[in-house]
Scaffold this motif. Structure first.
Motif, PDB file in Angstrom:
ATOM      1  N   SER A 193      10.366  -4.450  16.217  1.00  0.00           N
ATOM      2  CA  SER A 193       9.338  -5.482  16.102  1.00  0.00           C
ATOM      3  C   SER A 193       8.286  -5.085  15.068  1.00  0.00           C
ATOM      4  O   SER A 193       7.848  -5.918  14.247  1.00  0.00           O
ATOM      5  N   LEU A 194       7.902  -3.814  15.075  1.00  0.00           N
ATOM      6  CA  LEU A 194       6.960  -3.325  14.075  1.00  0.00           C
ATOM      7  C   LEU A 194       7.542  -3.449  12.667  1.00  0.00           C
ATOM      8  O   LEU A 194       6.844  -3.835  11.722  1.00  0.00           O
ATOM      9  N   LEU A 195       8.822  -3.125  12.534  1.00  0.00           N
ATOM     10  CA  LEU A 195       9.462  -3.228  11.225  1.00  0.00           C
ATOM     11  C   LEU A 195       9.523  -4.671  10.736  1.00  0.00           C
ATOM     12  O   LEU A 195       9.330  -4.940   9.540  1.00  0.00           O
ATOM     13  N   ARG A 196       9.797  -5.596  11.637  1.00  0.00           N
ATOM     14  CA  ARG A 196       9.823  -7.006  11.233  1.00  0.00           C
ATOM     15  C   ARG A 196       8.457  -7.430  10.708  1.00  0.00           C
ATOM     16  O   ARG A 196       8.363  -8.145   9.700  1.00  0.00           O
ATOM     17  N   ALA A 197       7.423  -6.972  11.375  1.00  0.00           N
ATOM     18  CA  ALA A 197       6.073  -7.292  10.907  1.00  0.00           C
ATOM     19  C   ALA A 197       5.794  -6.628   9.562  1.00  0.00           C
ATOM     20  O   ALA A 197       5.221  -7.252   8.654  1.00  0.00           O
ATOM     21  N   GLN A 198       6.217  -5.368   9.414  1.00  0.00           N
ATOM     22  CA  GLN A 198       5.975  -4.651   8.159  1.00  0.00           C
ATOM     23  C   GLN A 198       6.693  -5.303   6.976  1.00  0.00           C
ATOM     24  O   GLN A 198       6.200  -5.258   5.852  1.00  0.00           O
ATOM     25  N   SER A 199       7.831  -5.899   7.232  1.00  0.00           N
ATOM     26  CA  SER A 199       8.595  -6.533   6.152  1.00  0.00           C
ATOM     27  C   SER A 199       7.854  -7.723   5.554  1.00  0.00           C
ATOM     28  O   SER A 199       8.207  -8.188   4.457  1.00  0.00           O
ATOM     29  N   GLN A 200       6.824  -8.199   6.245  1.00  0.00           N
ATOM     30  CA  GLN A 200       6.019  -9.317   5.746  1.00  0.00           C
ATOM     31  C   GLN A 200       4.691  -8.852   5.149  1.00  0.00           C
ATOM     32  O   GLN A 200       3.842  -9.679   4.801  1.00  0.00           O
ATOM     33  N   PHE A 254      -0.648  -3.112   6.305  1.00  0.00           N
ATOM     34  CA  PHE A 254       0.508  -2.235   6.401  1.00  0.00           C
ATOM     35  C   PHE A 254       0.100  -0.840   6.858  1.00  0.00           C
ATOM     36  O   PHE A 254       0.790  -0.225   7.680  1.00  0.00           O
ATOM     37  N   GLN A 255      -1.001  -0.316   6.347  1.00  0.00           N
ATOM     38  CA  GLN A 255      -1.412   1.028   6.732  1.00  0.00           C
ATOM     39  C   GLN A 255      -1.759   1.107   8.211  1.00  0.00           C
ATOM     40  O   GLN A 255      -1.460   2.091   8.882  1.00  0.00           O
ATOM     41  N   LEU A 256      -2.376   0.057   8.736  1.00  0.00           N
ATOM     42  CA  LEU A 256      -2.653   0.011  10.172  1.00  0.00           C
ATOM     43  C   LEU A 256      -1.348   0.038  10.963  1.00  0.00           C
ATOM     44  O   LEU A 256      -1.220   0.754  11.964  1.00  0.00           O
ATOM     45  N   SER A 257      -0.369  -0.739  10.501  1.00  0.00           N
ATOM     46  CA  SER A 257       0.931  -0.769  11.167  1.00  0.00           C
ATOM     47  C   SER A 257       1.652   0.557  11.015  1.00  0.00           C
ATOM     48  O   SER A 257       2.331   1.022  11.937  1.00  0.00           O
ATOM     49  N   ASP A 258       1.519   1.189   9.843  1.00  0.00           N
ATOM     50  CA  ASP A 258       2.157   2.479   9.589  1.00  0.00           C
ATOM     51  C   ASP A 258       1.654   3.532  10.570  1.00  0.00           C
ATOM     52  O   ASP A 258       2.439   4.308  11.129  1.00  0.00           O
ATOM     53  N   ALA A 301      -4.285  11.833   9.736  1.00  0.00           N
ATOM     54  CA  ALA A 301      -5.600  11.395   9.253  1.00  0.00           C
ATOM     55  C   ALA A 301      -5.969  11.996   7.899  1.00  0.00           C
ATOM     56  O   ALA A 301      -6.962  11.591   7.294  1.00  0.00           O
ATOM     57  N   PHE A 302      -5.171  12.963   7.403  1.00  0.00           N
ATOM     58  CA  PHE A 302      -5.487  13.565   6.110  1.00  0.00           C
ATOM     59  C   PHE A 302      -5.387  12.539   4.978  1.00  0.00           C
ATOM     60  O   PHE A 302      -4.394  11.840   4.836  1.00  0.00           O
ATOM     61  N   GLY A 303      -6.448  12.462   4.178  1.00  0.00           N
ATOM     62  CA  GLY A 303      -6.409  11.686   2.939  1.00  0.00           C
ATOM     63  C   GLY A 303      -6.100  10.219   3.092  1.00  0.00           C
ATOM     64  O   GLY A 303      -5.452   9.631   2.224  1.00  0.00           O
ATOM     65  N   LEU A 304      -6.586   9.588   4.165  1.00  0.00           N
ATOM     66  CA  LEU A 304      -6.291   8.168   4.335  1.00  0.00           C
ATOM     67  C   LEU A 304      -6.853   7.335   3.188  1.00  0.00           C
ATOM     68  O   LEU A 304      -6.275   6.311   2.817  1.00  0.00           O
ATOM     69  N   ASN A 305      -7.972   7.763   2.620  1.00  0.00           N
ATOM     70  CA  ASN A 305      -8.504   7.036   1.474  1.00  0.00           C
ATOM     71  C   ASN A 305      -7.554   7.121   0.275  1.00  0.00           C
ATOM     72  O   ASN A 305      -7.417   6.171  -0.500  1.00  0.00           O
ATOM     73  N   ILE A 306      -6.858   8.263   0.143  1.00  0.00           N
ATOM     74  CA  ILE A 306      -5.874   8.406  -0.932  1.00  0.00           C
ATOM     75  C   ILE A 306      -4.652   7.533  -0.657  1.00  0.00           C
ATOM     76  O   ILE A 306      -4.102   6.899  -1.561  1.00  0.00           O
ATOM     77  N   ARG A 307      -4.208   7.499   0.591  1.00  0.00           N
ATOM     78  CA  ARG A 307      -3.061   6.658   0.937  1.00  0.00           C
ATOM     79  C   ARG A 307      -3.363   5.192   0.645  1.00  0.00           C
ATOM     80  O   ARG A 307      -2.485   4.428   0.239  1.00  0.00           O
ATOM     81  N   ARG A 308      -4.601   4.805   0.845  1.00  0.00           N
ATOM     82  CA  ARG A 308      -5.004   3.429   0.524  1.00  0.00           C
ATOM     83  C   ARG A 308      -4.744   3.151  -0.951  1.00  0.00           C
ATOM     84  O   ARG A 308      -4.247   2.086  -1.324  1.00  0.00           O
ATOM     85  N   GLN A 309      -5.063   4.108  -1.813  1.00  0.00           N
ATOM     86  CA  GLN A 309      -4.846   3.937  -3.254  1.00  0.00           C
ATOM     87  C   GLN A 309      -3.353   3.900  -3.589  1.00  0.00           C
ATOM     88  O   GLN A 309      -2.923   3.151  -4.467  1.00  0.00           O
ATOM     89  N   ILE A 325       4.699  -0.043  -0.748  1.00  0.00           N
ATOM     90  CA  ILE A 325       4.834  -0.481   0.647  1.00  0.00           C
ATOM     91  C   ILE A 325       6.302  -0.719   0.986  1.00  0.00           C
ATOM     92  O   ILE A 325       6.779  -0.296   2.048  1.00  0.00           O
ATOM     93  N   GLU A 326       7.025  -1.373   0.090  1.00  0.00           N
ATOM     94  CA  GLU A 326       8.437  -1.629   0.359  1.00  0.00           C
ATOM     95  C   GLU A 326       9.215  -0.325   0.491  1.00  0.00           C
ATOM     96  O   GLU A 326      10.100  -0.203   1.354  1.00  0.00           O
TER      97      GLU A 326
END
Length: 242
Positions: free
Chosen positions: A139-146, A154-158, A183-191, A199-200
């Motif tokens: 179910s999470l993957l189906r949501a992520q595919s959108q 996506f990061q929240l879902s990840d 939690a390491f480098g979440l600001n970097i992951r955002r970039q 994301i894909e």
């Protein structure tokens, strides 16, 4: 496994689900994953992402409103308030809410640790996960595919995806380590997530992990998790070097 979503945090801190969700969202703001003027997902979407009721979501958002970290306008999206003034005001009244301690370490040390912890989690989850757990991940993957054009969502879902797998590993210590290391480098992951195809690519790696878990194959689950972590490591390190 009965309703595992918040079992460890609640047992550890004796907090309600509302408190725990509010803390999670606050941490995402303080680490830079959620940024000033970002739109939050809807109550329904947050409820699905974190596996809690909409009442819990409303309670958590009410706390963030009181903190001055979000702005809720009738008839429009809830937005993050994370300008310098808002963050300084929050930190002055909540001195215990420091930014992520994990960011004190270098990227190599963090990902060497993630490899050890999450490889063990993947192997244990492959043995312990049940059909309900696989359905939940699907179910999470189906949501992520959108969400290929929605890096924040996506990061929240990840984060929730990795947390669900760690819960099915059935080891509270590993789960806690995994959450701290994530939690390491979440600001970097955002970039990283705003780059074309990022994301894909992450979604496809998640798909391979779930396929291995659904087959109950610990070796394949470990390999799929390590491929994913290597991808996260390389893209994070490259972005840090920019």
């Amino acid at each position: 496994m009965d309703n595992p979503a918040f079992a460890f945090e609640k047992a550890l801190k004796n907090k309600t689900k509302k408190d725990i969700l509010a803390d999670k969202l606050t941490d995402m703001i303080l680490t830079g994953l959620l940024r000033d003027a970002d739109e939050l997902p809807s109550e329904r979407e947050l409820s699905q992402l974190f596996g809690v009721s909409r009442e819990t979501v409303r309670g958590a958002l009410s706390r963030l409103t009181a903190y001055g970290l979000i702005c809720v306008s009738h008839g429009s999206k809830t937005r993050i308030r994370a300008g310098d003034e808002a963050l300084a005001r929050f930190r002055s009244t909540h001195p215990e809410s420091a930014t992520c301690e994990m960011n004190r370490y270098d990227v190599n040390s963090v990902f060497e640790s993630r490899i050890v912890v999450e490889a063990a989690i993947a192997r244990r989850a492959a043995v312990n996960i049940d059909a309900c757990g696989i359905d939940e991940l699907d179910s999470l993957l189906r949501a992520q595919s959108q969400l290929f054009d929605s890096p924040v969502h996506f990061q929240l879902s990840d984060q929730n995806f990795h947390k669900r797998i760690s819960e099915y590993a059935g080891n509270e210590i590993l789960m806690r380590y995994a959450e701290e290391l994530y939690a390491f480098g979440l600001n970097i992951r955002r970039q990283v997530m705003i780059e074309d195809g990022a994301i894909e690519r992450s979604y496809q790696e998640h798909r391979h992990i779930v396929d291995a878990l659904s087959n109950g194959d610990p070796d394949a689950a470990e390999r799929a998790m390590l491929v994913h972590l290597d991808s996260v490591y390389r893209t994070t390190k490259n972005k840090l070097a920019d």
